[in-house]
Design a protein around this motif. Sequence first.
Motif, mmCIF file in Angstrom:
data_model
loop_
_atom_site.group_PDB
_atom_site.id
_atom_site.type_symbol
_atom_site.label_atom_id
_atom_site.label_comp_id
_atom_site.label_asym_id
_atom_site.label_seq_id
_atom_site.Cartn_x
_atom_site.Cartn_y
_atom_site.Cartn_z
ATOM 1 N N PHE A 165 0.815 -1.220 0.000
ATOM 2 C CA PHE A 165 0.000 0.000 0.000
ATOM 3 C C PHE A 165 0.850 1.273 0.000
ATOM 4 C CE2 PHE A 165 -2.678 -3.312 1.962
ATOM 5 C CZ PHE A 165 -3.675 -3.340 1.001
ATOM 6 N N SER A 166 2.005 1.192 -0.651
ATOM 7 C CA SER A 166 2.871 2.371 -0.712
ATOM 8 C C SER A 166 2.532 3.263 -1.901
ATOM 9 C CB SER A 166 4.331 1.906 -0.839
ATOM 10 O OG SER A 166 4.506 1.287 -2.111
ATOM 11 N N GLY A 167 1.708 2.777 -2.767
ATOM 12 C CA GLY A 167 1.378 3.538 -3.977
ATOM 13 C C GLY A 167 2.286 3.203 -5.150
ATOM 14 N N ALA A 168 3.370 2.475 -4.857
ATOM 15 C CA ALA A 168 4.347 2.180 -5.915
ATOM 16 C C ALA A 168 3.881 1.004 -6.771
ATOM 17 C CB ALA A 168 5.703 1.869 -5.280
ATOM 18 N N LYS A 169 4.544 0.861 -7.924
ATOM 19 C CA LYS A 169 4.279 -0.297 -8.774
ATOM 20 C C LYS A 169 4.795 -1.548 -8.073
ATOM 21 C CE LYS A 169 4.664 2.231 -13.088
ATOM 22 N NZ LYS A 169 5.507 2.525 -14.244
ATOM 23 N N PRO A 170 4.289 -2.702 -8.286
ATOM 24 C CA PRO A 170 3.251 -2.994 -9.273
ATOM 25 C C PRO A 170 1.823 -2.830 -8.749
ATOM 26 C CG PRO A 170 3.975 -5.028 -8.276
ATOM 27 C CD PRO A 170 4.787 -3.933 -7.643
ATOM 28 N N PHE A 171 1.677 -2.710 -7.406
ATOM 29 C CA PHE A 171 0.309 -2.767 -6.884
ATOM 30 C C PHE A 171 -0.453 -1.455 -7.095
ATOM 31 C CE2 PHE A 171 2.571 -6.107 -4.616
ATOM 32 C CZ PHE A 171 1.723 -7.172 -4.850
ATOM 33 N N ARG A 179 -7.128 19.174 -9.511
ATOM 34 C CA ARG A 179 -6.100 18.974 -10.543
ATOM 35 C C ARG A 179 -5.587 17.537 -10.560
ATOM 36 N NH1 ARG A 179 -0.670 21.938 -9.912
ATOM 37 N NH2 ARG A 179 0.209 19.875 -10.271
ATOM 38 N N ASN A 180 -5.127 17.125 -11.711
ATOM 39 C CA ASN A 180 -4.584 15.769 -11.861
ATOM 40 C C ASN A 180 -3.127 15.757 -11.388
ATOM 41 O OD1 ASN A 180 -3.660 13.292 -12.719
ATOM 42 N ND2 ASN A 180 -4.515 13.451 -14.773
ATOM 43 N N ILE A 181 -2.826 14.907 -10.404
ATOM 44 C CA ILE A 181 -1.444 14.833 -9.941
ATOM 45 C C ILE A 181 -0.729 13.581 -10.452
ATOM 46 C CG2 ILE A 181 -1.875 16.169 -7.842
ATOM 47 C CD1 ILE A 181 -1.681 13.468 -6.297
ATOM 48 N N SER A 182 -1.413 12.795 -11.283
ATOM 49 C CA SER A 182 -0.836 11.492 -11.659
ATOM 50 C C SER A 182 0.457 11.632 -12.460
ATOM 51 C CB SER A 182 -1.852 10.652 -12.432
ATOM 52 O OG SER A 182 -2.105 11.226 -13.689
ATOM 53 N N GLU A 183 0.653 12.787 -13.084
ATOM 54 C CA GLU A 183 1.877 12.941 -13.860
ATOM 55 C C GLU A 183 2.981 13.659 -13.074
ATOM 56 O OE1 GLU A 183 1.014 14.480 -17.767
ATOM 57 O OE2 GLU A 183 -0.576 13.007 -18.035
ATOM 58 N N GLU A 184 2.678 14.012 -11.843
ATOM 59 C CA GLU A 184 3.706 14.622 -10.988
ATOM 60 C C GLU A 184 4.709 13.530 -10.585
ATOM 61 O OE1 GLU A 184 3.961 17.775 -10.206
ATOM 62 O OE2 GLU A 184 2.075 18.401 -11.125
ATOM 63 N N PRO A 185 5.924 13.927 -10.205
ATOM 64 C CA PRO A 185 6.870 12.924 -9.703
ATOM 65 C C PRO A 185 6.265 12.154 -8.528
ATOM 66 C CG PRO A 185 7.947 15.039 -9.987
ATOM 67 C CD PRO A 185 6.485 15.275 -10.218
ATOM 68 N N PHE A 186 6.701 10.911 -8.388
ATOM 69 C CA PHE A 186 6.103 10.038 -7.377
ATOM 70 C C PHE A 186 6.211 10.639 -5.973
ATOM 71 C CE2 PHE A 186 6.197 6.074 -4.728
ATOM 72 C CZ PHE A 186 4.882 5.710 -4.962
ATOM 73 N N ASN A 187 7.361 11.283 -5.693
ATOM 74 C CA ASN A 187 7.508 11.832 -4.332
ATOM 75 C C ASN A 187 6.530 12.978 -4.073
ATOM 76 O OD1 ASN A 187 8.858 13.539 -6.067
ATOM 77 N ND2 ASN A 187 10.428 14.099 -4.570
ATOM 78 N N VAL A 188 6.159 13.695 -5.111
ATOM 79 C CA VAL A 188 5.162 14.769 -4.944
ATOM 80 C C VAL A 188 3.797 14.137 -4.645
ATOM 81 C CG1 VAL A 188 3.941 16.663 -6.101
ATOM 82 C CG2 VAL A 188 6.413 16.370 -6.434
ATOM 83 N N GLN A 189 3.479 13.101 -5.401
ATOM 84 C CA GLN A 189 2.205 12.405 -5.153
ATOM 85 C C GLN A 189 2.180 11.871 -3.723
ATOM 86 O OE1 GLN A 189 0.843 9.608 -8.217
ATOM 87 N NE2 GLN A 189 2.325 10.473 -9.636
ATOM 88 N N GLN A 190 3.286 11.280 -3.318
ATOM 89 C CA GLN A 190 3.345 10.715 -1.960
ATOM 90 C C GLN A 190 3.128 11.784 -0.894
ATOM 91 O OE1 GLN A 190 7.172 8.640 -2.267
ATOM 92 N NE2 GLN A 190 6.115 6.803 -1.551
#
Lengths: 410, 301
Positions: free
Chosen positions: A306-312, B270-281
Amino acid sequence: MQAPDDFTPVIQTRRALFNILEGQMRRGDDSDLKIGTGQVKTAVVEVDGYGGISQSDATAFVERTMRFGASRKRDTCTVTALDEEGFFQVIYSGRKSDFTIWVDTLTDPRYWLAFTLDRAEGFDRLLDRTAEGTKHFDRIWLWPQFLEREHFGGVVRGFGLWYDYNTYLSKLPGGFDDFGPSILKMQIWGGRGTWEFYEYLRQGYQDQVILSRILVKKRGEAQAYADENLSYAGKFVVKGNDFSLHHDTLNQLRTQYRKEISRVEAVGLGWTTLESGAHRLEGYAINIVPEGNFRIDVQAFKGYVFSGAKPFRLVGLPAEESKTRLVMDVVDLHMKTTMRFEIYPDLITIYLKKGQCGNSIARFYTNLQHYFGARFSVEADNGERFFDTAIDESISGAGERSQETPTGID
Amino acid sequence: MTNLFLGLAKGARRLRPASTRFSALRYEALVEEKVKVGPPDEHGNRRSIAPDLLLYSQQAENSLVLEYTRDSNPRRKNDQFNRYGMLNGSDLTNGRPYVPKKAAHSHDVTVVIPRRSLRSYEAYAKSEGHNFALLGCSPVRSSVSLSKAGSPFSVKEVDKIFSETTSLPEIPTGYFSFCQEEPDAKDLARKIGAHLIALLQEGVESVSIDEFCPACYALEWPIMGQELKQRVRKQTRVFLTAVQKTEIAKMHLLYRINAGSNSPAMWSIRNISEEPFNVQQSVWAHLFAMAKRPPQLELFD
């Protein structure tokens, strides 16, 4: 609209495309191929919300969906409706090169076919980006038992395995356990005896031998054949001399996959309003049950899955949390939907809601096996089992393995 | 409590073996705001009950009419219990047919109460002549221990299940993810946070509070009464307004697009899916933290 470059064939109909693809299939991976690496690649993808859409809205829908495949914001995606209904050409124009795919949305509005002659890695990336970008698009997820049982009337001539338990193990307080190999990745591409070798491996490492791809040889009349290299994300790379054999495979795959996903969705939970105005609860929770001695470390599982990372691609907000019970409101970042999960050492319960996509469960279950092993069964609270039920024998190739005669085509 | 009975009816794995036995009787779960009972008064009006849950089974030819209360004094519920006492099988099938006739062949009013109140309720039911089945419950975290008293259930197997089942260690949580009587702000905030993350991953030009709520509480919304819907809607608006005033707003991720108008609150996301992963986190983490300490409703009233 951007004109196709010099190397993109002018195609307006499915027949014209199939003729070109068949021509490319015959060339295999020869160096004189004109487009990309030349091998025929097909992906079956899952799309929600397209069924019943009017023809006039179809192009906009495809454009709205496929534009997420563009690698950067400055790359462009041009969707062109071709002469036949539900048949589109999509060109991604980048700084260095273009990438062309053809999309057939008509033969199954939910499970589209995407064809390309460009590079396989680029095709995968494009499909992954599209799945991440929009909630109504996902790849299909062929669980290992599906690949093990479904050979589309062909003969298995190769297989790939993918099992990586290492990342999860590194999160466990005790580190490595005694479940055997923590990584098992291999590919065997060969002739006769391939499947026997797979079965031998399965006997020795039942939990760790996780199919990620199969190579199936299908034969037609006379010398007609198609070599179908199918990955667990629903992508084919095809060689041979008869495209219709490949097309049959695509239809068989979609039929089987659709059937199973529909069964999962049929148990989705929801309140039905009766004539009286009262509401009746329909559906059941879905359980993923670890088998044998395998137990889930709830906290490590939470941190990994549940970290949000791939693959899940799942993130969750815990409602209850202890060493032996984790209750979470989980966001499926693929589908942009929420689900309630309960995790115990010996059980994962998922409350799929009515109308939610069963592909989420197929993705979760498939990835669970690639990263935790073949240690789970899936069953709704009403006892209905999923993903490992017997395949319709009428289209299974299981019976043909022993009858095969060598031809020297391999 | 509703989750417990739904889990039993649905055969929830965590409640086995009790749920296996109970679900074999094929009880269906029904929610109905009001069931008319008793004869009409001089104006032709009938009184009504509002059970927390109805379970009916054509196979067992039985309906269970469930009422939960935390009140330790049954006398305070006298009027309500008298109305429950008036219930007969035809009330469940006539007029608005709530349950199939076969399932109304017998019915059991089942009052679920805190275990400590069991004896006083038992004495009360006896003195008033109410044939109620009583279930005393002691919820401890995720588990419930049960004690049965009062009249026996009409169906022997049901009576046996509740007589023999003394402990249900892990109650399922997914049918109702928040308490319908007194929704906990944290439970709601968690659901709002999760749904907001889903929308942030997608990006939506506009979403009104009236669109947000049914999607956010997708399973619960269809059966929520108007009063509860209003309450939940208000808490949701308060939470989103609070989110809008934090770092999320600085990042232009969520903003009101009809501030100052009388129409229902509406936001752009706004859509954040294209932001870097650390920003989304970091966005997820921010919302997780807010969901843990949701804004209090009264501060905004």
